[in-house]
Design an enzyme around this catalytic site. Structure first.
Site, PDB file in Angstrom:
ATOM      1  N   LEU A  27       0.955  -1.343  -0.056  1.00 24.06           N
ATOM      2  CA  LEU A  27       0.126   0.070   0.031  1.00 24.06           C
ATOM      3  C   LEU A  27       1.043   1.155   0.037  1.00 24.06           C
ATOM      4  O   LEU A  27       2.077   1.240   0.454  1.00 24.06           O
ATOM      5  CB  LEU A  27      -0.936  -0.014   1.318  1.00 24.06           C
ATOM      6  CG  LEU A  27      -0.433   0.323   2.691  1.00 24.06           C
ATOM      7  CD1 LEU A  27      -0.126   1.714   2.855  1.00 24.06           C
ATOM      8  CD2 LEU A  27      -1.390  -0.340   3.704  1.00 24.06           C
ATOM      9  N   CYS A  32       9.966   4.651   3.570  1.00 19.70           N
ATOM     10  CA  CYS A  32      10.339   3.272   3.025  1.00 19.70           C
ATOM     11  C   CYS A  32      11.430   3.374   1.760  1.00 19.70           C
ATOM     12  O   CYS A  32      12.504   2.646   1.908  1.00 19.70           O
ATOM     13  CB  CYS A  32       9.264   2.427   2.555  1.00 19.70           C
ATOM     14  SG  CYS A  32       8.388   2.344   4.195  1.00 19.70           S
TER      15      CYS A  32
HETATM   16  P1  NAD Z   1       4.997   2.745  12.241  1.00 19.50           P
HETATM   17  O1  NAD Z   1       6.319   3.112  12.822  1.00 19.50           O
HETATM   18  O2  NAD Z   1       3.886   3.250  11.808  1.00 19.50           O
HETATM   19  O3  NAD Z   1       4.602   1.335  13.089  1.00 19.50           O
HETATM   20  C1  NAD Z   1       5.040   0.310  13.873  1.00 19.50           C
HETATM   21  C2  NAD Z   1       4.310   0.089  15.323  1.00 19.50           C
HETATM   22  O4  NAD Z   1       5.046  -0.745  15.707  1.00 19.50           O
HETATM   23  C3  NAD Z   1       4.802   1.319  16.046  1.00 19.50           C
HETATM   24  O5  NAD Z   1       3.345   1.884  16.584  1.00 19.50           O
HETATM   25  C4  NAD Z   1       5.654   0.762  17.368  1.00 19.50           C
HETATM   26  O6  NAD Z   1       5.114   1.080  18.656  1.00 19.50           O
HETATM   27  C5  NAD Z   1       4.841  -0.859  17.149  1.00 19.50           C
HETATM   28  N1  NAD Z   1       5.867  -1.686  17.790  1.00 19.50           N
HETATM   29  C6  NAD Z   1       7.203  -1.805  17.629  1.00 19.50           C
HETATM   30  N2  NAD Z   1       7.812  -2.965  18.210  1.00 19.50           N
HETATM   31  C7  NAD Z   1       6.688  -3.457  18.843  1.00 19.50           C
HETATM   32  C8  NAD Z   1       6.483  -4.605  19.765  1.00 19.50           C
HETATM   33  N3  NAD Z   1       7.338  -5.258  20.019  1.00 19.50           N
HETATM   34  N4  NAD Z   1       5.396  -4.949  20.236  1.00 19.50           N
HETATM   35  C9  NAD Z   1       4.206  -3.996  19.922  1.00 19.50           C
HETATM   36  N5  NAD Z   1       4.285  -3.082  18.973  1.00 19.50           N
HETATM   37  C10 NAD Z   1       5.599  -2.786  18.423  1.00 19.50           C
HETATM   38  O7  NAD Z   1       5.749   1.663  10.976  1.00 19.50           O
HETATM   39  P2  NAD Z   1       4.836   1.581   9.545  1.00 19.50           P
HETATM   40  O8  NAD Z   1       4.912   2.853   8.804  1.00 19.50           O
HETATM   41  O9  NAD Z   1       3.349   1.118  10.043  1.00 19.50           O
HETATM   42  O10 NAD Z   1       5.611   0.314   9.062  1.00 19.50           O
HETATM   43  C11 NAD Z   1       5.672  -0.973   9.427  1.00 19.50           C
HETATM   44  C12 NAD Z   1       6.315  -1.631   8.568  1.00 19.50           C
HETATM   45  O11 NAD Z   1       5.889  -1.775   7.326  1.00 19.50           O
HETATM   46  C13 NAD Z   1       7.818  -1.294   8.062  1.00 19.50           C
HETATM   47  O12 NAD Z   1       8.886  -2.457   7.875  1.00 19.50           O
HETATM   48  C14 NAD Z   1       7.711  -0.667   6.870  1.00 19.50           C
HETATM   49  O13 NAD Z   1       8.796  -0.749   5.857  1.00 19.50           O
HETATM   50  C15 NAD Z   1       6.629  -1.500   6.119  1.00 19.50           C
HETATM   51  N6  NAD Z   1       5.671  -0.811   5.052  1.00 19.50           N
HETATM   52  C16 NAD Z   1       5.299   0.351   5.520  1.00 19.50           C
HETATM   53  C17 NAD Z   1       4.582   1.061   4.478  1.00 19.50           C
HETATM   54  C18 NAD Z   1       3.857   2.575   4.685  1.00 19.50           C
HETATM   55  O14 NAD Z   1       3.247   3.029   3.832  1.00 19.50           O
HETATM   56  N7  NAD Z   1       4.398   3.037   5.954  1.00 19.50           N
HETATM   57  C19 NAD Z   1       4.023   0.514   3.393  1.00 19.50           C
HETATM   58  C20 NAD Z   1       4.393  -0.707   3.062  1.00 19.50           C
HETATM   59  C21 NAD Z   1       5.342  -1.524   4.097  1.00 19.50           C
HETATM   60  C1  UGA Z   2       5.667   3.591  -1.507  1.00 19.27           C
HETATM   61  C2  UGA Z   2       5.262   2.579  -2.505  1.00 19.27           C
HETATM   62  O1  UGA Z   2       4.528   3.284  -3.468  1.00 19.27           O
HETATM   63  C3  UGA Z   2       4.104   1.590  -1.922  1.00 19.27           C
HETATM   64  O2  UGA Z   2       3.837   0.467  -2.989  1.00 19.27           O
HETATM   65  C4  UGA Z   2       5.246   0.663  -0.711  1.00 19.27           C
HETATM   66  O3  UGA Z   2       4.044  -0.029  -0.245  1.00 19.27           O
HETATM   67  C5  UGA Z   2       5.399   1.761   0.183  1.00 19.27           C
HETATM   68  O4  UGA Z   2       6.217   2.897  -0.447  1.00 19.27           O
HETATM   69  C6  UGA Z   2       6.347   1.384   1.483  1.00 19.27           C
HETATM   70  O5  UGA Z   2       6.961   0.278   1.127  1.00 19.27           O
HETATM   71  O6  UGA Z   2       6.303   1.836   2.389  1.00 19.27           O
HETATM   72  P1  UGA Z   2       4.585   5.551  -0.191  1.00 19.27           P
HETATM   73  O7  UGA Z   2       5.995   5.940   0.175  1.00 19.27           O
HETATM   74  O8  UGA Z   2       3.385   5.570   0.962  1.00 19.27           O
HETATM   75  O9  UGA Z   2       4.417   4.298  -0.968  1.00 19.27           O
HETATM   76  O10 UGA Z   2       4.122   6.714  -1.339  1.00 19.27           O
HETATM   77  P2  UGA Z   2       4.675   6.767  -2.915  1.00 19.27           P
HETATM   78  O11 UGA Z   2       3.266   7.358  -4.008  1.00 19.27           O
HETATM   79  O12 UGA Z   2       5.099   5.715  -3.579  1.00 19.27           O
HETATM   80  O13 UGA Z   2       5.327   8.137  -2.830  1.00 19.27           O
HETATM   81  C7  UGA Z   2       6.688   8.286  -2.392  1.00 19.27           C
HETATM   82  C8  UGA Z   2       7.241   9.438  -2.554  1.00 19.27           C
HETATM   83  O14 UGA Z   2       7.799   9.663  -4.100  1.00 19.27           O
HETATM   84  C9  UGA Z   2       6.339  10.634  -2.430  1.00 19.27           C
HETATM   85  O15 UGA Z   2       7.392  11.600  -1.724  1.00 19.27           O
HETATM   86  C10 UGA Z   2       6.045  11.231  -3.701  1.00 19.27           C
HETATM   87  O16 UGA Z   2       5.544  12.540  -3.662  1.00 19.27           O
HETATM   88  C11 UGA Z   2       7.145  10.787  -4.633  1.00 19.27           C
HETATM   89  N1  UGA Z   2       6.743  10.414  -5.939  1.00 19.27           N
HETATM   90  C12 UGA Z   2       5.995   9.549  -6.361  1.00 19.27           C
HETATM   91  C13 UGA Z   2       7.361  11.430  -7.117  1.00 19.27           C
HETATM   92  O17 UGA Z   2       8.337  12.494  -6.666  1.00 19.27           O
HETATM   93  N2  UGA Z   2       7.080  11.170  -8.180  1.00 19.27           N
HETATM   94  C14 UGA Z   2       6.057  10.369  -8.637  1.00 19.27           C
HETATM   95  O18 UGA Z   2       5.851  10.127  -9.896  1.00 19.27           O
HETATM   96  C15 UGA Z   2       5.777   9.394  -7.744  1.00 19.27           C
END
Ligand code: NAD
Ligand code: UGA
Length: 470
Positions: free
Chosen positions: A159, A272
């Site tokens: 996502l 990320c």
């Molecule tokens: P986040 O920091 O928003 O949330 C992580 C949560 O885990 C925190 O609230 C923290 O308090 C909790 N936590 C940590 N250790 C814990 C434990 N031992 N027990 C219970 N809770 C605990 O992080 P996020 O953005 O949700 O990302 C989580 C993972 O998903 C990362 O590996 C990230 O790379 C991946 N990911 C993130 C996105 C995104 O859009 N943010 C998208 C895809 C994948």
């Molecule tokens: C990105 C990926 O799109 C997700 O598929 C993935 O799950 C996620 O990282 C993750 O692993 O955390 P996200 O970082 O939430 O999602 O948002 P994006 O839409 O990918 O944008 C990332 C950055 O690139 C933003 O700063 C955005 O403004 C920039 N961007 C995006 C550009 O500068 N140009 C583009 O054409 C697209």
């Protein structure tokens, strides 16, 4: 009734589990976190993250089959499937510092699961982790398991913030990696049964564990690489008179390339892309592949270059000095429709301008003043969790930063405006009013290519966009 527990109530854990609960009414989903304030917010009317459509989904299921709790061990003990969605930031110290993923949170969670479990469980890697993490987790769990059997699956999340709910409702694919054994295949099928409640069979891909883990890093690397490629071209456009929008369009109409993710910008941000590419670089180095590591490192280098190029352009075009000039910053989040500021290019741009003694006045519709102050005054690696920590130091140029709740207030008496997030409302501002209230000459630096340059020039602005002729 199948019971799911998700460890980590963050940007991934919260929305993902809310959608599973909505689509699978016969499954009980409990999201647990060690952060009391985060869980309290999930149980309140003001959710801890801003994400379009999330409120409605949570309201429909919370208290029915969706729960948020700090009783981590109790709910892990009761669950059949445990998702682990904890943060995996870049390591800040020791071996691999600045590149490798810090798996401390993950390891703690795995040890706790092994400790409290009294029945067999499927443990799902939802966090993004280095390839081969499942092997380490398996080792930790089986050595601490007291006869209980765990099947580890990799189910990375794709996502994007700002569109999380629609991405979860209708993903391009769901990826599930598992052991190629009868037990592994059974676990894959169990997780598949959850997703198949709303996702067509053909979109649920199954692979071995290592392919699933690596595919997540690879997908983020490819996406970021597209942005760095178009951003690299944007500098050439500026030097030659080509227009990067026209180039992107012309290139993207080739069906082999495709039109998405080719918007030139001030640079990519978010928690990320950088973290995952650094992680990929580190894995390549550890596997004796320095050339491959170097290749991916360039994606980050170009992104850093793009951010500093933007600052240099602002300073150079404002007669080589921004000292004591007021610069309005419109947008601080790393993209529109989120309040998330992790790795946002706005941090680097503001720090660059403050370094040149500018006064910055910042407006973002979703980011709080507290958050902005923390971002600007804390060392990059002092924290990875916006909600828990307070700033440690107060630098002398803090007085040069103001955070306001209106774009017109931010731009009043300003010498220049930098647009750093592509919020829709920035397209609809009354730029004549803004111009009238600014010092002259009035500059606009559009880091997201959202404004109509011709219209603004007609008003009297000097407009700089990314990769477009002046
Ligand atoms: P986040 O920091 O928003 O949330 C992580 C949560 O885990 C925190 O609230 C923290 O308090 C909790 N936590 C940590 N250790 C814990 C434990 N031992 N027990 C219970 N809770 C605990 O992080 P996020 O953005 O949700 O990302 C989580 C993972 O998903 C990362 O590996 C990230 O790379 C991946 N990911 C993130 C996105 C995104 O859009 N943010 C998208 C895809 C994948
Ligand atoms: C990105 C990926 O799109 C997700 O598929 C993935 O799950 C996620 O990282 C993750 O692993 O955390 P996200 O970082 O939430 O999602 O948002 P994006 O839409 O990918 O944008 C990332 C950055 O690139 C933003 O700063 C955005 O403004 C920039 N961007 C995006 C550009 O500068 N140009 C583009 O054409 C697209």
């Amino acid at each position: 009734m199948v019971k799911i527990c998700c460890i980590g109530a963050g940007y991934v854990g919260g929305p993902t589990m809310a959608v599973i609960a909505l689509k699978c009414p016969s499954i009980e989903v409990v999201v647990v976190d060690i952060s009391k304030s985060r869980i309290a917010a999930w149980n309140s009317d003001k959710l801890p993250i801003y994400e379009p459509g999330l409120d409605e989904v949570v309201k429909k299921c919370r208290g029915k089959n969706l729960f948020f709790s700090t009783e981590v061990e109790k709910h892990v003990y009761e669950a059949d499937i445990v998702f682990v969605s904890v943060n995996t930031p870049t390591k800040t110290r020791g071996l691999g510092a600045g590149k490798a993923a810090d798996l401390t949170y993950w390891e703690n969670a795995a040890r706790m699961i092994a400790d409290v479990s009294k029945s067999d469980k499927i443990v799902v890697e939802k966090s993004t982790v280095p390839v081969k993490t499942a092997e380490a987790i398996e080792k930790i769990m089986t050595h601490n398991a007291k006869g209980i059997k765990f099947q580890i699956l990799s189910n990375p999340e794709f996502l994007a913030e700002g569109t999380a709910i629609q991405d979860l409702f209708n993903p391009d694919r769901v990826l599930i990696g598992g052991r190629e054994t009868p037990e592994g295949e059974k676990a894959i099928q169990t997780l598949k049964n959850v997703y198949s409640q709303w996702i067509p069979e053909g979109k649920i891909l199954t692979t071995n564990l290592w392919s699933a883990e690596l595919s997540k890093l690879a997908a983020n690397a490819f996406l970021a690489q597209r942005i760095s490629s178009v951003n690299a071209l944007s500098s050439l456009c500026e030097a030659t008179g080509a227009n990067v929008n026209q180039v992107s369009y012309a290139v993207g109409t080739d069906t082999r390339i495709g039109p998405k993710f080719l918007n030139a910008s001030v640079g990519f941000g978010g928690s990320c892309f950088q973290k995952d590419i650094l992680n990929l670089v580190y894995i390549c180095e550890c596997n004796g592949l320095p050339e491959v590591a170097e290749y991916w490192k360039q994606v980050i280098k170009i992104n850093d270059y793009q951010k500093s190029r933007f600052v240099n352009r602002v300073v150079a075009s404002m007669f080589n000095t921004v000292s004591n000039k007021k610069i309005a910053i419109l947008g601080f989040a790393f993209k529109k429709d989120t309040g998330d500021t992790r790795e946002t290019p706005a941090i680097d741009v503001c720090k660059g301008l403050l370094g040149d003694k500018a006064r910055v006045s910042i407006f973002d519709p979703q980011v709080t003043e507290d958050q902005i102050q923390r971002d600007l005054w804390m060392n990059k690696f002092d924290w990875d969790h916006p909600i828990h920590l307070q700033p440690t130091s107060t630098p002398s140029n803090e007085k040069n930063v103001s955070v306001v709740w209106d774009a017109y207030e931010a731009t009043k008496d300003a010498d220049g405006v930098c647009i750093l997030t592509e919020w829709d409302e920035f397209k609809k501002l009354d730029y004549q009013k803004i111009y009238d209230n600014m010092r002259k000459p009035a500059f606009v630096f559009d880091g997201r290519n959202v404004v109509d340059c011709d219209k603004l020039r007609e008003i009297g602005f000097i407009v700089y966009s990314i990769g477009k002729p002046l």
